[in-house]
Design a protein around this motif. Structure first.
Motif, PDB file in Angstrom:
ATOM      1  N   ASP A  66       0.832  -1.206   0.000  1.00  0.00           N
ATOM      2  CA  ASP A  66       0.000   0.000   0.000  1.00  0.00           C
ATOM      3  C   ASP A  66       0.864   1.253   0.000  1.00  0.00           C
ATOM      4  N   VAL A  67       1.965   1.200   0.799  1.00  0.00           N
ATOM      5  CA  VAL A  67       2.858   2.367   0.829  1.00  0.00           C
ATOM      6  C   VAL A  67       3.486   2.595  -0.542  1.00  0.00           C
ATOM      7  N   ARG A  68       3.900   1.500  -1.195  1.00  0.00           N
ATOM      8  CA  ARG A  68       4.511   1.635  -2.526  1.00  0.00           C
ATOM      9  C   ARG A  68       3.507   2.195  -3.534  1.00  0.00           C
ATOM     10  N   GLU A  69       2.280   1.694  -3.506  1.00  0.00           N
ATOM     11  CA  GLU A  69       1.260   2.226  -4.410  1.00  0.00           C
ATOM     12  C   GLU A  69       0.990   3.696  -4.113  1.00  0.00           C
ATOM     13  N   HIS A  70       0.967   4.018  -2.810  1.00  0.00           N
ATOM     14  CA  HIS A  70       0.752   5.418  -2.450  1.00  0.00           C
ATOM     15  C   HIS A  70       1.896   6.295  -2.958  1.00  0.00           C
ATOM     16  N   ARG A  71       3.129   5.791  -2.872  1.00  0.00           N
ATOM     17  CA  ARG A  71       4.266   6.570  -3.371  1.00  0.00           C
ATOM     18  C   ARG A  71       4.182   6.735  -4.888  1.00  0.00           C
ATOM     19  N   GLU A  72       3.788   5.664  -5.579  1.00  0.00           N
ATOM     20  CA  GLU A  72       3.666   5.779  -7.034  1.00  0.00           C
ATOM     21  C   GLU A  72       2.603   6.793  -7.420  1.00  0.00           C
ATOM     22  N   ARG A  73       1.474   6.756  -6.704  1.00  0.00           N
ATOM     23  CA  ARG A  73       0.435   7.757  -6.983  1.00  0.00           C
ATOM     24  C   ARG A  73       0.937   9.149  -6.666  1.00  0.00           C
ATOM     25  N   ALA A  74       1.656   9.278  -5.538  1.00  0.00           N
ATOM     26  CA  ALA A  74       2.182  10.590  -5.162  1.00  0.00           C
ATOM     27  C   ALA A  74       3.186  11.080  -6.199  1.00  0.00           C
ATOM     28  N   LEU A  75       4.028  10.144  -6.742  1.00  0.00           N
ATOM     29  CA  LEU A  75       5.010  10.533  -7.746  1.00  0.00           C
ATOM     30  C   LEU A  75       4.335  10.993  -9.028  1.00  0.00           C
ATOM     31  N   SER A  76       3.305  10.247  -9.461  1.00  0.00           N
ATOM     32  CA  SER A  76       2.590  10.668 -10.678  1.00  0.00           C
ATOM     33  C   SER A  76       1.904  12.006 -10.471  1.00  0.00           C
ATOM     34  N   MET A  77       1.340  12.191  -9.291  1.00  0.00           N
ATOM     35  CA  MET A  77       0.708  13.479  -8.999  1.00  0.00           C
ATOM     36  C   MET A  77       1.764  14.587  -8.951  1.00  0.00           C
ATOM     37  N   HIS A  78       2.957  14.249  -8.437  1.00  0.00           N
ATOM     38  CA  HIS A  78       4.024  15.249  -8.387  1.00  0.00           C
ATOM     39  C   HIS A  78       4.465  15.656  -9.793  1.00  0.00           C
ATOM     40  N   ILE A  79       4.617  14.667 -10.690  1.00  0.00           N
ATOM     41  CA  ILE A  79       5.003  14.985 -12.069  1.00  0.00           C
ATOM     42  C   ILE A  79       3.931  15.838 -12.735  1.00  0.00           C
ATOM     43  N   GLU A  80       2.685  15.462 -12.533  1.00  0.00           N
ATOM     44  CA  GLU A  80       1.591  16.237 -13.117  1.00  0.00           C
ATOM     45  C   GLU A  80       1.573  17.646 -12.546  1.00  0.00           C
ATOM     46  N   ALA A  81       1.842  17.734 -11.239  1.00  0.00           N
ATOM     47  CA  ALA A  81       1.850  19.060 -10.612  1.00  0.00           C
ATOM     48  C   ALA A  81       3.002  19.908 -11.151  1.00  0.00           C
ATOM     49  N   GLU A  82       4.154  19.282 -11.414  1.00  0.00           N
ATOM     50  CA  GLU A  82       5.279  20.030 -11.985  1.00  0.00           C
ATOM     51  C   GLU A  82       4.940  20.585 -13.364  1.00  0.00           C
ATOM     52  N   GLN A  83       4.258  19.767 -14.169  1.00  0.00           N
ATOM     53  CA  GLN A  83       3.861  20.251 -15.496  1.00  0.00           C
ATOM     54  C   GLN A  83       2.894  21.417 -15.383  1.00  0.00           C
ATOM     55  N   VAL A  84       1.930  21.256 -14.494  1.00  0.00           N
ATOM     56  CA  VAL A  84       0.980  22.357 -14.292  1.00  0.00           C
ATOM     57  C   VAL A  84       1.709  23.579 -13.767  1.00  0.00           C
ATOM     58  N   LEU A  85       2.711  23.341 -12.885  1.00  0.00           N
ATOM     59  CA  LEU A  85       3.449  24.459 -12.306  1.00  0.00           C
ATOM     60  C   LEU A  85       4.249  25.199 -13.377  1.00  0.00           C
ATOM     61  N   GLU A  86       4.857  24.457 -14.299  1.00  0.00           N
ATOM     62  CA  GLU A  86       5.633  25.099 -15.347  1.00  0.00           C
ATOM     63  C   GLU A  86       4.750  25.991 -16.217  1.00  0.00           C
ATOM     64  N   SER A  87       3.589  25.460 -16.578  1.00  0.00           N
ATOM     65  CA  SER A  87       2.682  26.290 -17.386  1.00  0.00           C
ATOM     66  C   SER A  87       2.195  27.491 -16.589  1.00  0.00           C
ATOM     67  N   THR A  88       1.978  27.260 -15.301  1.00  0.00           N
ATOM     68  CA  THR A  88       1.511  28.369 -14.457  1.00  0.00           C
ATOM     69  C   THR A  88       2.601  29.415 -14.310  1.00  0.00           C
ATOM     70  N   VAL A  89       3.863  28.958 -14.177  1.00  0.00           N
ATOM     71  CA  VAL A  89       4.975  29.906 -14.042  1.00  0.00           C
ATOM     72  C   VAL A  89       5.097  30.767 -15.292  1.00  0.00           C
ATOM     73  N   GLU A  90       4.959  30.146 -16.437  1.00  0.00           N
ATOM     74  CA  GLU A  90       5.034  30.927 -17.679  1.00  0.00           C
ATOM     75  C   GLU A  90       3.929  31.973 -17.735  1.00  0.00           C
ATOM     76  N   ARG A  91       2.732  31.542 -17.347  1.00  0.00           N
ATOM     77  CA  ARG A  91       1.634  32.501 -17.384  1.00  0.00           C
ATOM     78  C   ARG A  91       1.831  33.588 -16.335  1.00  0.00           C
TER      79      ARG A  91
END
Length: 706
Positions: A414-439
């Motif tokens: 469960d911890v590993r699955e939670h980390r994988e979900r957190a990592l995917s959410m982190h990558i998605e958040a970074e992409q959103v953050l980059e677009s937000t930073v540009e704007r």
């Protein structure tokens, strides 16, 4: 030639029938006299590879009085009281003495020396009466109330050495228990066969204990590594299981209490209760009863508490009375736990509990199989019952250990699955953050232009504000000068009015009631106006931060007495001053402290009945002087306690009493400028107490408090 059958004549046939019947009766009579029908015949091959089971060859008779002797039960008509027993002896929780009878004989080539084994070892008294060949009996007393070192054959079970003759003889065994249920199984061994079996028996218990110790050590290591106390709980459960197994099999009397037999029964009951406590809490924890249904967890907590109380009683003389209740509690908790686990698996589909449920089920199934083996003997294939019992314990602990490890495996998954979900959410958040930073960068460029304009605008406003502050400061100074001038101009007329009223009060006309009443009103009004002027001046002075305090050593008792004497009319008479000695001088601004203390006294006089007293108590507490002013008024309402020190606050409950709302506020502000404080320490319908605390500090420490 026709041959006739060779039949004997009728007379000869009748004679043969009579002879045959007589011979049959003779044989039956010889068997009846020489070898009873229930006697067990022992041969040379018996008792070597396996024990000779006596189940089915036993007869039982209860002795409610416990006073029978072997001479009583071995003679007629007492012999007729014995009833055959099928399977093991099961007398339950009885305090009666139980007599067993069995008959033994051997073939001529069989050895005469045999060993009679009695199980289980939880028997308070077990006495064997073997025939001595002269019409009497040889008595061999055993039981857990006798020292282990006195046993003729050292073994965790009770083993009686007996001599068996070729002629059948009756053996009697007297059993008695005070606490545990009475249960007995008997078998016979040849000494050589028993030695081999004993070696296997102790090897099996050694393997079981070694595996248990290994499991305990590994789970304690896992508890430290994984920081999961469930492993520690399971290690304790394994330890309790091994303790329970060894005590039930009789090893406690052999290894620990070999010279203290009087403690064996108590120790067995105590270990049983302790195991119930640990097992109940462990089962509730591993199946998460508290998470799924809190009443189930509370029931198991109650069972644990019950067994904890029983554990305390087991160490006393009451241990013989609680056995049946402990057994009922264990059966009830086991049945309830089994039903609830089935509900989790079948109804709620909580299949993560399948492995621990299997562990408990395997132990139960092997336990039932060992009981069947015990009751039915060779009809049920398999190892001896005690070996099955140990095998069931070992299998149960092994599978349960796997279940505990599986719980950690699932947690890590469960911890590993939670980390994988957190990592995917982190990558998605970074992409959103980059677009937000540009704007945001583009927006920030436009905002910088607006900000520079805003800064210029605010600079102009700041200049205007500084100009306004300068005007305000000059206005405040003019206002202060005006207030000082007006206050000074008011003091002289008020002093004249007060002197005139005092002179009129001392004249002949002052004795008249109407004149005395009016002069009193005049003087009270003058004093109220004077205090109002003083409070206004002090409030103005306190808010001018550039003005420092004029500190000097002051004797607070003398200052307080002077204030008490200065109150006009009946004020000084109502003030009661007490002082604890010695009182150290404090460095304060005398004029400000006089105002603060005068406000507290005036406030107490104003809100107390006109004929009541106001107590002023001075006390030295460490390096500070504490002054308590206690009135006898109606107290401060609960809703106003938090606001009574606010500036200009007036409670609705005292709206009819004249006042400005400055007295308590100024008293606290003055005290805090001196590093002290004013607090409401007590209030009720019988009065209130305000406390002024002044520390003895130097000028450099007398700073205002925030």
């Amino acid at each position: 030639m026709h041959l006739q059958p060779a039949y004997p004549p009728p007379a000869t046939r009748s004679t043969l029938r009579r002879m045959l019947c007589r011979g049959l009766f003779a044989v039956v009579g010889w068997l009846a006299l020489g070898l009873p029908a229930h006697a067990v015949m022992l041969s040379a091959s018996d008792g070597l590879e396996r024990a000779v089971d006596l189940m089915g060859a036993l007869a039982l008779q209860n002795d409610p009085s416990g006073q029978w002797r072997v001479e009583d039960v071995s003679r007629e008509p007492q012999q007729h009281g014995f009833k055959p027993v099928e399977g093991p002896v099961e007398a339950g929780y009885t305090r009666d003495a139980v007599w067993l009878r069995f008959s033994l004989a051997r073939t001529p080539n069989a050895p005469s020396r045999w060993l009679l084994r009695l199980r289980p070892a939880r028997m308070n008294e077990a006495t064997l009466y073997a025939p001595d060949g002269r019409g009497g009996f040889v008595e061999t007393p055993l039981g857990d109330r006798r020292p282990f070192v006195d046993r003729p054959v050292p073994d965790h079970n009770f083993v009686f050495p007996i001599d068996v003759t070729t002629t059948a003889g009756d053996y009697f065994l007297r059993l008695h228990n005070d606490g545990p249920p009475l249960r007995a199984e008997l078998d016979l061994w040849q000494p050589a066969g028993f030695d081999r079996f004993q070696t296997q028996d102790y090897t099996a218990i050694g393997v079981l204990m070694g595996a248990a110790m290994l499991a305990i050590c590994m789970n304690l290591i896992f508890m430290v590594w994984l920081k999961d106390t469930l492993y520690g709980h399971y290690a304790l459960y394994v330890l309790c299981t091994i303790m329970l197994t060894t005590t039930r099999l009789g090893y406690l009397a052999e290894w620990v209490l070999d010279t203290r037999p009087e403690r064996v029964a108590q120790a067995v009951q105590a270990v049983n209760c302790f195991f119930n406590v640990v097992a109940t809490l462990f089962m509730a924890r591993i199946f998460s009863f508290r998470q799924h249904w809190r009443p189930a967890a509370r029931f198991f907590d109650a069972v644990a508490v019950f067994n904890g109380v029983a554990l305390g009683l087991a160490l006393t003389d009451f241990h013989t009375r609680i056995g049946v209740w402990v057994g009922i509690g264990s059966a009830a908790s086991t049945l309830f736990g089994a039903l609830f686990v089935c509900h989790l698996l079948l109804v709620r589909r909580q299949f993560q509990y399948l492995l621990p449920a299997s562990a408990f089920s395997i132990g139960t199934v092997i336990g039932i199989y060992s009981l069947l083996k015990l009751w039915l003997g060779d009809l049920v294939p398999g190892a001896p019952p005690e070996h099955l019992y140990m095998l069931g314990t070992l299998t149960h602990l092994t599978v349960l250990n796997v279940a505990v490890a599986d719980r950690t495996r699932r947690a890590e998954r469960d911890v590993r699955e939670h980390r994988e979900r957190a990592l995917s959410m982190h990558i998605e958040a970074e992409q959103v953050l980059e677009s937000t930073v540009e704007r945001r960068t583009a927006e920030l460029a436009g905002a910088n232009v607006a900000l520079r304009e805003e800064i210029a605008k605010r600079s102009r406003l700041e200049k205007r504000l500084l100009q306004s502050l300068d005007v305000t400061r000059r206005t405040a100074e003019q206002q202060h000068e005006f207030v000082s001038m007006v206050s000074h101009e008011f003091r002289t007329p008020l002093a004249v009015i007060d002197a005139a009223a005092q002179s009129l009060d001392l004249s002949k006309l002052g004795t008249e009631p109407a004149v005395k009443l009016r002069t009193g009103r005049i003087r009270r009004s003058v004093q109220r106006l004077s205090m109002l002027i003083e409070n206004i001046l002090v409030a103005d002075r306190l808010h001018l931060e550039q003005r420092a305090l004029r500190l000097e050593p002051v004797n607070m008792e003398a200052l307080a007495r002077g204030l008490c004497d200065s109150f006009n009319l009946h004020g000084s008479e109502r003030l009661q001053l007490t002082a604890g000695h010695p009182l150290a001088d404090v460095r304060v601004d005398r004029s400000l402290i006089e105002i603060a203390l005068q406000n507290l006294m005036h406030n107490a006089l104003k809100y107390s009945p006109s004929e009541s007293c106001v107590r002023v108590a001075l006390l030295q507490v460490g390096d500070a002087v504490q002054i308590d002013v206690a009135d006898q008024g109606s107290g401060v309402p609960d809703a106003d306690v938090a606001r009574i020190f606010e500036k200009y606050f007036r409670s609705d409950a005292v709206a009819t009493v004249a006042g400005s709302g400055l007295g308590l506020h100024l008293a606290r502000e003055i005290a805090r400028r001196h590093g002290g404080d004013v607090k409401l320490v007590d209030t009720s319908t019988e009065g209130s107490t305000f406390r002024l605390v002044l520390p003895n500090r130097g000028p450099e420490d007398a700073m205002p408090r925030g």
